[in-house]
Design an enzyme around this catalytic site. Structure first.
Site, PDB file in Angstrom:
ATOM      1  N   GLU A 140       0.983  -1.076   0.195  1.00 44.80           N
ATOM      2  CA  GLU A 140      -0.222   0.171  -0.074  1.00 44.80           C
ATOM      3  C   GLU A 140       1.126   1.620  -0.187  1.00 44.80           C
ATOM      4  OE1 GLU A 140      -2.632  -0.761  -0.971  1.00 44.80           O
ATOM      5  OE2 GLU A 140      -4.027  -1.714   0.265  1.00 44.80           O
ATOM      6  N   THR A 194      -5.099   7.493  -5.184  1.00 40.95           N
ATOM      7  CA  THR A 194      -5.581   6.654  -3.863  1.00 40.95           C
ATOM      8  C   THR A 194      -4.267   8.345  -2.755  1.00 40.95           C
ATOM      9  OG1 THR A 194      -6.022   5.160  -3.973  1.00 40.95           O
ATOM     10  CG2 THR A 194      -5.356   5.592  -2.139  1.00 40.95           C
TER      11      THR A 194
HETATM   12  N1  HSE Z   1      -8.224   4.183   3.866  1.00 45.35           N
HETATM   13  C1  HSE Z   1      -8.468   4.149   2.118  1.00 45.35           C
HETATM   14  C2  HSE Z   1      -8.607   5.229   1.831  1.00 45.35           C
HETATM   15  C3  HSE Z   1      -8.475   2.995   1.892  1.00 45.35           C
HETATM   16  O1  HSE Z   1      -9.464   5.771   2.040  1.00 45.35           O
HETATM   17  O2  HSE Z   1      -7.220   6.298   1.685  1.00 45.35           O
HETATM   18  C4  HSE Z   1      -8.005   2.988   0.601  1.00 45.35           C
HETATM   19  O3  HSE Z   1      -8.274   2.538  -0.426  1.00 45.35           O
END
Ligand code: HSE
Length: 323
Positions: A140, A194
């Site tokens: 991530e 993201t």
């Molecule tokens: N919690 C994270 C966000 C998840 O909302 O940025 C991303 O997949």
């Protein structure tokens, strides 16, 4: 070195090290108010990952449907695992993407959890859940620049996960709620989507919003405890942190939400960092009808999307024989 494991003792010709194939579910992170602390594994969308040992200490990542090599979250996870637990080992990782990428359905998290789990199995490392998550979260970090544990935990453990690290609880897994999830799948063309979606977030939250947000998280967890899909849906629809800023990245967001709730959805919000959105319903047929209507609304406005109805997945990553 974890679990009393001595990498130099490994005989790679031992058939036990032949290969491991796993599948890993997609997930919906945040579930409305639970930014970075809640996620739910879902049925029907999976990544598959195969790991095979190499005799020389290097990492090779091939992927169908995602970039190969160092740009793949699989690489960062394998690098973390091998450098820490098996420095003289090498591995070939093959990833088959079944989870749509850049959609907000935990695609990198599914791959990352799969690689951590598969390497743990391949080399008999006996790592703890925490250690597996610490490895998986490196995937991530590679993709978004942030170590958020929500998607990787849901993919690894299945069910509904609570990231309880701030309370010293590690990760808690609850049985998933009894509800249908209708997903409108949209994919972003934005590189680093993201990371961008995270850069929009407010740095501070005023007290009234903090109270409303924590009340919604508490209600959501109460809904799981009471197995109450109506309360679950209501709680899922609340978010004062991510939704107000991220909705600008999602075409027709307000109209989609208003239509879904007017048509009887119990809840609606952004899936993870988006752009996919999801509804909650207690009737599968109704969930299908509503998400189809949302897709039509998007398509009438030139936006391509797909609908998909599924249920929470009680299972996380698991070893499979084939397919
Ligand atoms: N919690 C994270 C966000 C998840 O909302 O940025 C991303 O997949």
């Amino acid at each position: 070195m974890g679990g009393g494991y001595a990498p130099n003792d490994i005989d790679l010709s031992d058939p036990v090290y032949e290969k491991i194939l796993v599948k890993s579910p997609a997930s919906i992170a945040n579930l409305g108010p639970g930014f970075d602390i809640l996620a739910l594994a879902i049925e029907g969308l999976y990544d598959k990952v195969l790991v095979k040992p190499l005799k020389e200490p290097r990492i090779v990542v091939n992927a169908d449907g995602a970039p190969p090599g160092r740009d793949n979250s699989a690489y960062a996870v394998a690098e973390h695992m091998l450098s820490r637990y098996c420095p003289n080992c090498g591995v070939v990782v093959h990833v088959w993407k079944g989870v749509p990428v850049s959609a907000g359905l935990g695609s990198s998290g599914a791959t990352s959890a799969a690689v951590a789990y598969a390497l743990n199995e391949l080399y008999g490392l006996n790592l703890t859940t925490e250690e597996l998550l610490e490895a998986a979260v490196e995937g991530e970090h590679l993709v978004s620049g942030a170590r958020h544990y929500d998607n990787v935990a849901a993919s690894l453990l299945g069910g509904l996960v609570i990231i309880g690290r701030h309370a010293g609880l590690g990760v808690l897994r609850l049985d998933p709620p009894d509800a249908w999830l209708g997903i409108v799948i949209m994919q972003s063309n934005e590189r680093g989507k993201t990371g961008l979606a995270r850069s929009l977030l407010p740095r501070d939250l005023d007290l009234q919003r903090h109270i409303a947000q924590t009340s919604a998280v508490a209600s959501l967890l109460a809904a799981i405890h009471l197995n109450d899909p109506v309360l679950f849906g209501r709680a899922v629809s609340v978010d004062y942190v991510a939704e107000p800023v991220r909705k600008a990245m999602i075409p027709l967001y307000d109209e989609l939400k208003a239509t879904a709730l007017r048509e009887g959805a119990l809840g609606f919000n952004i899936s993870g960092a988006g752009p996919s959105v999801f509804i909650v319903h207690n009737d599968r047929g109704e969930a299908e009808r509503i998400v189809r209507e949302l897709v039509q609304l998007l398509s009438a406005n030139g936006v391509s999307a797909e609908s998909f109805v599924t249920s929470p997945s009680a299972e996380g990553v698991k070893v499979i024989d084939s397919d």
